[in-house]
Design a protein around this motif. Structure first.
Motif, short mmCIF file in Angstrom:
data_model
loop_
_atom_site.label_atom_id
_atom_site.label_comp_id
_atom_site.label_asym_id
_atom_site.label_seq_id
_atom_site.Cartn_x
_atom_site.Cartn_y
_atom_site.Cartn_z
N UNK A 185 0.81 -1.21 0.00
CA UNK A 185 0.00 0.00 0.00
C UNK A 185 0.85 1.27 0.00
N UNK A 186 0.54 2.19 -0.89
CA UNK A 186 1.23 3.47 -0.91
C UNK A 186 2.49 3.50 -1.76
N UNK A 187 2.95 2.34 -2.26
CA UNK A 187 4.18 2.32 -3.05
C UNK A 187 4.02 3.05 -4.38
N UNK A 188 2.78 3.32 -4.78
CA UNK A 188 2.54 4.00 -6.05
C UNK A 188 2.28 5.49 -5.85
N UNK A 189 2.55 5.98 -4.63
CA UNK A 189 2.17 7.35 -4.29
C UNK A 189 2.74 8.39 -5.26
N UNK A 190 4.01 8.28 -5.54
CA UNK A 190 4.66 9.30 -6.36
C UNK A 190 4.79 8.85 -7.81
N UNK A 191 4.01 7.88 -8.24
CA UNK A 191 4.20 7.27 -9.56
C UNK A 191 4.29 8.30 -10.68
N UNK A 192 3.36 9.25 -10.71
CA UNK A 192 3.34 10.25 -11.78
C UNK A 192 4.64 11.04 -11.84
N UNK A 193 5.10 11.50 -10.67
CA UNK A 193 6.32 12.31 -10.64
C UNK A 193 7.54 11.47 -11.01
N UNK A 194 7.56 10.23 -10.56
CA UNK A 194 8.70 9.37 -10.88
C UNK A 194 8.76 9.10 -12.38
N UNK A 195 7.60 8.86 -12.97
CA UNK A 195 7.54 8.63 -14.42
C UNK A 195 8.05 9.86 -15.16
#
Ligand SMILES: Nc1nc2c(ncn2[C@@H]2O[C@H](COP(=O)(O)OP(=O)(O)OP(=O)(O)O)[C@@H](O)[C@H]2O)c(=O)[nH]1
Ligand SMILES: [Mg+2]
Length: 460
Positions: A185-195
């Protein structure tokens, strides 16, 4: 991939007479076969020791005397057992030695690049380094040698890794959230910024492809402009010898002339073109067609203007170069002297010039040599735009293609992170990872490897 592959043999040196010629063997039977040719060498030679040996034919008759070197797997170029026979550089002798090695049923001739391919497959080097070997062999300017050497020492490899590793982490995080929503849970929090950050990194690397191309094949620069502007005189100055015929008769140069020079280590092919008689637009079709064709294929067009040229003429000449960047040069500055164009005109922006090039136009005199060094520097600056050719990461067309696909997938992932499901984001990130893997070699097909190693020479 190791013990199953047959032993391969090839000449590692060019098939011309030289001081030394090398026969190379790689594979499980390299040592035994090598010792058939050099029976004086001990059955268990010391690795990396140079043995002075007699090379013999099938009847034991001496053919030559030379050095025998043994590299024990995995501490060799290919990661397999390798033997090198260094003989005298006689092509006829070397073919005899090679034929003798190939008589043994355990040995077959090496395909182009097969030694390097085995080095890659055995984990001795990643794909960017393997390709740098071919770049180094093909290098024909100092910048190309230095850039290939940088590739060999892993400059490109480490930049690709710097992209691949965080991308793999991101992919793992996203897959974790998808498959184990509770634990991850939460590991995808910053997905957009990391991409977004990874996409920018991929694009930065992609932007170096142009420089890679310049270093590999050298830059192409054409001098063009009205008749009698002094193009050929300037060409001769830049080349450093009287290559082009110079005359006060307009239309002296009929066909484009080319010369190769090396500036700051960068290979440059310079073209002198036939001057065009009229203001462009009204010029006889053939001449302009030929010049346009040439201008379309160069990296930089240098417009040489005579003192009497007007700004309107300059602009229409610039349009003739199409998409090719133009550097405008005021020629015969010894004639115009100090009272040349007024300051307003001189400091105006270059119309049609790319990358917002502004400022003073170089003023040169091919006749006296004044301003020629400064012109050379401006040309390099326009071609290169800062930095030094030798520090470039040699991004090839193949790398650029893979990087482009990776950046596109990341772009779609970025959009999906705002508007779509996590499955879609993760799918695109996975695609980006796969494309990137083609650069480093973590995900390559046999067909791709075939294409890459085809451009190697045999024995490499
Ligand atoms: N004063 C002066 N004369 C020059 C200079 N450059 C060339 N000339 C003279 O201008 C004439 C034409 O020079 P070229 O170099 O043949 O000019 P071009 O642009 O190649 O001419 P075409 O090939 O006929 O289009 C010759 O008489 C040269 O000596 C210069 O920098 N200063
Ligand atoms: Mg000329």
């Amino acid at each position: 991939m190791t013990s199953a592959s047959p032993t391969i043999a090839a000449l590692a040196t060019a098939p011309t007479a030289g001081a030394v010629g090398i026969l190379r063997l790689s594979g499980p039977d390299a040592l035994e076969v090598g010792r058939l040719l050099a029976p004086g060498v001990p059955a268990e030679p010391t690795p990396r020791h140079a043995y002075l040996a007699t090379f013999v034919d099938a009847h034991g008759r001496a053919l030559d005397e030379g050095l025998f070197l043994y590299f024990r797997a995995p501490a060799s170029f290919t990661g397999e057992d390798v033997v090198e026979l260094q003989a005298h550089g006689s092509p006829r002798l070397l073919r005899l030695l090679l034929a003798r090695a190939l008589e043994d049923a355990r040995v077959r001739p090496a395909a182009p690049g097969e030694f390097t391919r085995r080095a890659f497959l055995n984990g001795r080097m990643d794909l960017t380094r393997a390709e740098a070997v071919a770049d180094l062999v093909a290098a024909d300017s100092e910048a190309a040698v230095r850039a290939a050497a940088a590739g060999l020492s892993g400059v490109l490899a480490s930049r690709v890794r710097g992209l691949e590793e965080p991308l793999r982490e991101l992919h793992a995080d996203l897959e974790g959230v998808l498959n184990f929503p509770d634990e991850a849970e939460g590991a995808d929090a910053e997905a957009g910024a990391r991409v977004a950050a990874l996409k920018a990194q991929a694009e930065a690397l992609l932007a170096e492809a142009g420089r890679g191309r310049l270093v590999r094949r050298g830059a192409r620069v054409a001098l063009y402009g009205p008749v009698n502007a002094g193009k050929s005189t300037l060409f001769n100055r830049l080349v450093g010898e009287a290559r082009a015929i110079v005359d006060d008769e307009p239309g002296t140069t009929r066909d484009a002339l080319e010369a190769k020079v090396e500036w700051d280590g960068l290979g440059v092919t310079l073209f002198d073109t036939a001057g065009l008689r009229e203001a462009p637009g009204r010029i006889e079709a053939l001449g302009i067609a030929r010049t346009r064709e040439l201008l379309a294929g160069v990296d930089l067009a240098v417009l040489v203007l005579p003192p009497e040229a007007t700004e309107a003429e300059a602009e229409s000449w610039i349009r003739e170069a199409g998409a090719t960047p133009v550097l405008v040069v005021d020629g015969k500055c010894d004639v115009t002297g100090a009272q040349g164009r007024d300051a307003g005109e001189l400091s105006g922006p270059v119309p049609g010039g790319s990358s917002g090039m502004e400022g003073l136009r170089p003023r040169v005199s091919g006749l006296t040599g004044a301003g020629v060094e400064a012109l050379r520097a401006s040309m390099l600056g326009r071609l290169w735009g800062g930095g030094t050719p030798s520090a470039v990461a040699l991004v090839s067309e193949r790398h650029a293609d893979a990087l482009r696909r990776a950046a596109e997938a990341l772009s779609r992932a970025e959009a999906a992170s705002r508007a779509s499901t996590l499955e879609v984001v993760s799918g695109e990130v996975g695609l980006a990872l796969e494309s990137l893997g083609e650069v480093s070699g973590t995900s390559v097909s046999e067909a791709l490897l075939d294409a890459i190693f085809q451009r190697f020479c045999i024995g490499k």
